[in-house]
Design a protein around this motif. Structure first.
Motif, PDB file in Angstrom:
ATOM      1  N   GLY A 225      42.635  -4.404   6.289  1.00  0.00           N
ATOM      2  CA  GLY A 225      42.065  -4.546   7.623  1.00  0.00           C
ATOM      3  C   GLY A 225      40.570  -4.270   7.620  1.00  0.00           C
ATOM      4  N   SER A 226      39.931  -4.716   8.685  1.00  0.00           N
ATOM      5  CA  SER A 226      38.485  -4.506   8.805  1.00  0.00           C
ATOM      6  C   SER A 226      38.195  -3.249   9.634  1.00  0.00           C
ATOM      7  N   ALA A 232      36.113   2.653   6.225  1.00  0.00           N
ATOM      8  CA  ALA A 232      37.477   2.444   5.733  1.00  0.00           C
ATOM      9  C   ALA A 232      37.720   0.936   5.629  1.00  0.00           C
ATOM     10  N   GLN A 258      37.238   0.240  15.598  1.00  0.00           N
ATOM     11  CA  GLN A 258      37.309   1.681  15.318  1.00  0.00           C
ATOM     12  C   GLN A 258      35.944   2.204  14.915  1.00  0.00           C
ATOM     13  N   SER A 324      46.066   6.232  10.245  1.00  0.00           N
ATOM     14  CA  SER A 324      44.717   6.511   9.753  1.00  0.00           C
ATOM     15  C   SER A 324      44.454   8.014   9.711  1.00  0.00           C
ATOM     16  N   THR A 325      43.376   8.382   9.035  1.00  0.00           N
ATOM     17  CA  THR A 325      42.966   9.786   8.966  1.00  0.00           C
ATOM     18  C   THR A 325      42.845  10.375  10.380  1.00  0.00           C
ATOM     19  N   LEU A 330      48.535   2.294  12.078  1.00  0.00           N
ATOM     20  CA  LEU A 330      47.968   1.043  11.581  1.00  0.00           C
ATOM     21  C   LEU A 330      49.061   0.107  11.104  1.00  0.00           C
ATOM     22  N   GLY A 423      38.446   7.046   5.351  1.00  0.00           N
ATOM     23  CA  GLY A 423      38.477   6.000   4.313  1.00  0.00           C
ATOM     24  C   GLY A 423      38.646   6.495   2.893  1.00  0.00           C
ATOM     25  N   THR A 424      38.986   7.767   2.711  1.00  0.00           N
ATOM     26  CA  THR A 424      39.158   8.261   1.333  1.00  0.00           C
ATOM     27  C   THR A 424      40.297   7.523   0.627  1.00  0.00           C
ATOM     28  N   GLY A 425      41.395   7.290   1.366  1.00  0.00           N
ATOM     29  CA  GLY A 425      42.545   6.623   0.743  1.00  0.00           C
ATOM     30  C   GLY A 425      42.224   5.182   0.381  1.00  0.00           C
ATOM     31  N   CYS A 426      41.556   4.469   1.305  1.00  0.00           N
ATOM     32  CA  CYS A 426      41.149   3.080   1.042  1.00  0.00           C
ATOM     33  C   CYS A 426      40.271   3.031  -0.211  1.00  0.00           C
TER      34      CYS A 426
HETATM   35  C1  MP5 Z   1      41.197  -0.984   8.677  1.00  0.00           C
HETATM   36  C2  MP5 Z   1      41.630   0.350   8.175  1.00  0.00           C
HETATM   37  N1  MP5 Z   1      42.408   0.424   7.079  1.00  0.00           N
HETATM   38  C3  MP5 Z   1      42.791   1.640   6.608  1.00  0.00           C
HETATM   39  C4  MP5 Z   1      42.424   2.804   7.220  1.00  0.00           C
HETATM   40  C5  MP5 Z   1      42.900   4.136   6.683  1.00  0.00           C
HETATM   41  O1  MP5 Z   1      41.882   5.031   6.357  1.00  0.00           O
HETATM   42  P1  MP5 Z   1      42.081   6.254   5.315  1.00  0.00           P
HETATM   43  O2  MP5 Z   1      41.648   5.763   3.984  1.00  0.00           O
HETATM   44  O3  MP5 Z   1      41.154   7.299   5.845  1.00  0.00           O
HETATM   45  O4  MP5 Z   1      43.491   6.667   5.319  1.00  0.00           O
HETATM   46  C6  MP5 Z   1      41.613   2.707   8.371  1.00  0.00           C
HETATM   47  N2  MP5 Z   1      41.205   3.784   9.041  1.00  0.00           N
HETATM   48  N3  MP5 Z   1      41.229   1.449   8.813  1.00  0.00           N
END
Ligand code: MP5
Ligand code: ADP
Ligand code: MG
Length: 645
Positions: A225-226, A232, A258, A324-325, A330, A423-426
């Motif tokens: 996703g964007s 992220a 977001q 999400s964090t 999502l 966005g740490t996981g992404c």
């Molecule tokens: C479009 C999109 N994809 C994924 C995440 C997860 O973020 P995180 O890496 O913090 O869990 C996010 N916040 N937005």
């Protein structure tokens, strides 16, 4: 069918030995084999059907499966639910037209072709009858005892140029032939012994893959996703891929509205359009790795699953993004089961603690429970699982790579004190896909990605983006290593300094003392007075230079300053010996002169710089003496008319 033929495994039961064909294929496919041909001239039809069924399960859509010669076995195995993608036929096997009719328009049908006449015959067929030809043998080989004379790479090139369909090189190919064959126009290399008769087919397949790919950076596709705030989703993925040495691409599953504080809205474009994005990339570009992130709903998951089944790249990392964090959903909750199905297409899953609980159906309240859940998910999906401890309470953030047999490697590390974890996981999953595609095995990729993420987390605060959980600084390593600074060269800096002190230098040149020194009219006493001051200066200057040696950051610089200190002492002693000692007729009082006010001021300036303890500051204070005296000396010498002595 537009199939990936790049690394093509042809099985040989004898060469696989005790490990067996199925285990060999499983390992080779995990290592990057794109297509498997079951070839067993001695097996019965019934045995071939059984083996096809077994292989189709072992491969699980990660590679294409075709059978050599046995058209009926392919049909029978299909009727038993096996995924058999097609057949490979020799010149004397069943006709390719019959195969096309029996297996349908989507089947993969290959034909062995060793002569220009064979290739003419392919051209005479209706288009779409034969998908590829196998041209060989390249080198003499024992796996095909009745083979025609070896073609070598040059012979292959000639025949491949005549082929109306993609040409796979086969027969006696070693890893050293791969680059030349690719350059000669091969759509792939087919190997038997180089993958079957080796101790580690996984490692051998990876080595072939790397050789096929050459030196270029891996192409990594993010399907995610964007996040318009850039921290992220695909925006993070592209930065993470670039930071880890890959070429990033992105197919967008959903748009989110977001920022660092939360998700305000989600828009999911039609799934057909996602498929169009994926096909557009794959039709043109060889994709080395895929990272999958936010999938929004079950239809998107199905679309990605179908696409992976048709054209799966070597490496697939699935970050099972659910929440999400910031705590926003999502993924539709009814899509969670579909996600588990998709997980079996992946090499590696990277769930956080909450996602691990959903995927395993277990409670995940602490780290031991996370490890147990990860093992369970690994066993169920056949993928490796990276259990992530970012959401644990406490000052540790462990991550563990877990397989069906338990923990493979575990990293502990102190939690970095930052709120910038958006966005740490992404970012981590994209880094993992990239490092894997660069040839690292999973434990190496995990170590490398973690190290990079921690560096990016440590620098995150300096970005100062947003008022919620900010993004990590994906390119911090690059920035810290100075890649961005358009720093002037040392020569430019020095030239600018000379220009900036031009007026001072002109004033120095105009001093009566210097003018008299230059034209040889300086009186002896004034000159001796100057030398006495210089001797006093040099004695202290030597100490300053010794301090520069002590503070020097490298041994080379240390040696330079130590030698300079020694030179200053030697210079002082020589002045004493040659001019200032009583036996040359000079008064002893000169020798015991007191430093002048100017001398004292200058030395105090140098001593203050030495006491700063900063090498750079000290050098900046000490160097003008070197440079200005040299400059003045050179100019005086050029204009001098006679000896001073
Ligand atoms: C479009 C999109 N994809 C994924 C995440 C997860 O973020 P995180 O890496 O913090 O869990 C996010 N916040 N937005
Ligand atoms: N404050 C932190 N200090 C160090 N590492 C962290 C921190 N927060 C998250 N991580 C690491 O970031 C990665 C992502 O973890 P996590 O936050 O658990 O997943 P997600 O971002 O998918 O929710 C993991 O490698 C985790 O160890
Ligand atoms: Mg996180």
């Amino acid at each position: 069918m537009n199939a990936d033929l790049s690394l093509y495994l042809v099985t040989d039961a004898a060469l696989c030995g005790d490990r067996g064909v199925v285990a060999t294929v499983r390992e080779a496919v995990a290592g990057g084999v794109a297509i498997v041909q079951l070839r067993d001239k001695d097996a019965s039809d019934a045995q071939t059907v059984d083996l096809l069924v077994e292989l189709s399960h072992a491969i699980a859509g990660r590679a294409l499966l075709v059978v050599n010669d046995r058209l009926q076995a392919a049909v029978d195995a299909r009727s038993r639910g096996a995924r058999v993608d097609g057949v490979h036929l020799g010149q004397s096997d069943a006709s390719v037209r019959a195969a096309r009719e029996a297996l349908g328009p989507d089947a993969l049908i290959g034909l062995t072709a060793n002569t220009p006449a064979h290739l003419d015959a392919v051209r005479a067929l209706p288009p779409g009858t034969v998908d590829y030809v196998g041209i060989g043998v390249i080198r003499p080989t024992s796996t095909k005892p009745d083979h025609p004379p070896a073609l070598g790479v040059a012979g292959f090139r000639t025949l491949a140029a005549l082929s109306p369909v993609p040409a796979v090189a086969i027969g006696g190919i070693g890893i050293d032939d791969v680059t030349a064959l690719r350059e000669a126009g091969a759509a792939g290399v087919a190997v038997v012994s180089a993958l079957c008769a080796v101790e580690d087919p996984h490692a051998a397949a990876r080595a072939f893959r790397r050789a096929w790919r050459g030196q270029r950076p891996p192409r990594v596709l993010s399907i995610a996703g964007s996040d318009p705030s850039g921290g992220a989703g695909i925006q993070a993925d592209l930065k993470a891929i670039a930071a880890n040495g890959g070429y990033g691409m992105a197919a967008i599953t959903a748009l989110t509205a977001q920022n660092t504080r939360g998700v305000r809205g989600v828009h999911v474009p039609p799934a057909d359009f996602l498929r169009a994005q994926l096909d557009a990339v794959a039709d043109d570009i060889e994709i080395d790795a895929v990272k999958i992130g936010m999938l929004a709903d079950a239809e998107v998951i199905r679309t990605v699953g179908d696409w992976l089944a048709a054209r799966r790249p070597d490496t697939v990392v699935l970050d099972p993004v659910m929440v999400s964090t910031s705590g926003d959903r999502l993924l539709d909750s009814d899509a969670e089961a579909a996600l588990l199905d998709l997980a079996s297409h992946a090499d590696l899953l990277t769930p956080n603690l909450d996602e691990l609980a959903v995927l395993s159906g277990c409670r995940v309240g602490d780290w031991p429970e996370a490890l147990a859940a990860a093992q369970q998910v690994a066993a169920r999906t056949g993928a490796l699982v990276l259990a992530k401890g970012g959401h644990l309470a406490g000052d540790q953030t462990p991550d563990a790579l877990v397989g069906a047999d338990g923990v493979i490697v575990e990293h502990r590390g102190a939690r970095i004190d930052t709120t910038s974890t958006h966005g740490t996981g992404c970012s981590l999953s994209s880094a993992l896909a990239t490092l894997s595609a660069r040839g690292k095995d999973w434990p190496e990729a995990v170590a490398g990605a973690r190290e990079w993420l921690r560096e990016s987390l440590r620098a995150a605060g300096t970005l100062d983006v947003g008022r919620g959980n900010g993004p990590v600084s994906h390119l911090a390593g690059l920035w810290q290593r100075g890649a961005l600074e358009t720093r002037p060269s040392p020569d430019d800096v020095r030239d600018a300094w000379w220009v900036s002190i031009a007026e001072v230098r002109a004033d120095i040149d105009a001093l009566p003392f210097i003018r008299a020194l230059a034209d040889g009219t300086l009186g002896r006493d004034r000159f001796l007075g100057y030398l006495a001051q210089d001797a006093l200066y040099l004695r202290e200057y030597a100490r300053v230079l010794a301090e520069a040696a002590r503070l020097a950051p490298s041994t080379q610089e240390q040696a330079f300053w130590a030698q300079s200190a020694q030179g200053a002492i030697a210079g002082e002693l020589e002045l004493h010996a040659s001019w200032l000692t009583p036996d040359t007729g000079t008064s002893a009082t000169t020798f015991s002169a007191e430093p002048s006010a100017v001398n004292t001021a200058y030395l105090d300036h140098l001593r203050a710089a030495a006491f700063s303890g900063d090498h750079a500051v000290l050098i900046a204070a000490a160097l003008p003496c070197f440079w200005l005296y040299t400059d003045l000396g050179v100019r005086l010498h050029a204009g001098s008319s006679g000896s001073m002595r």
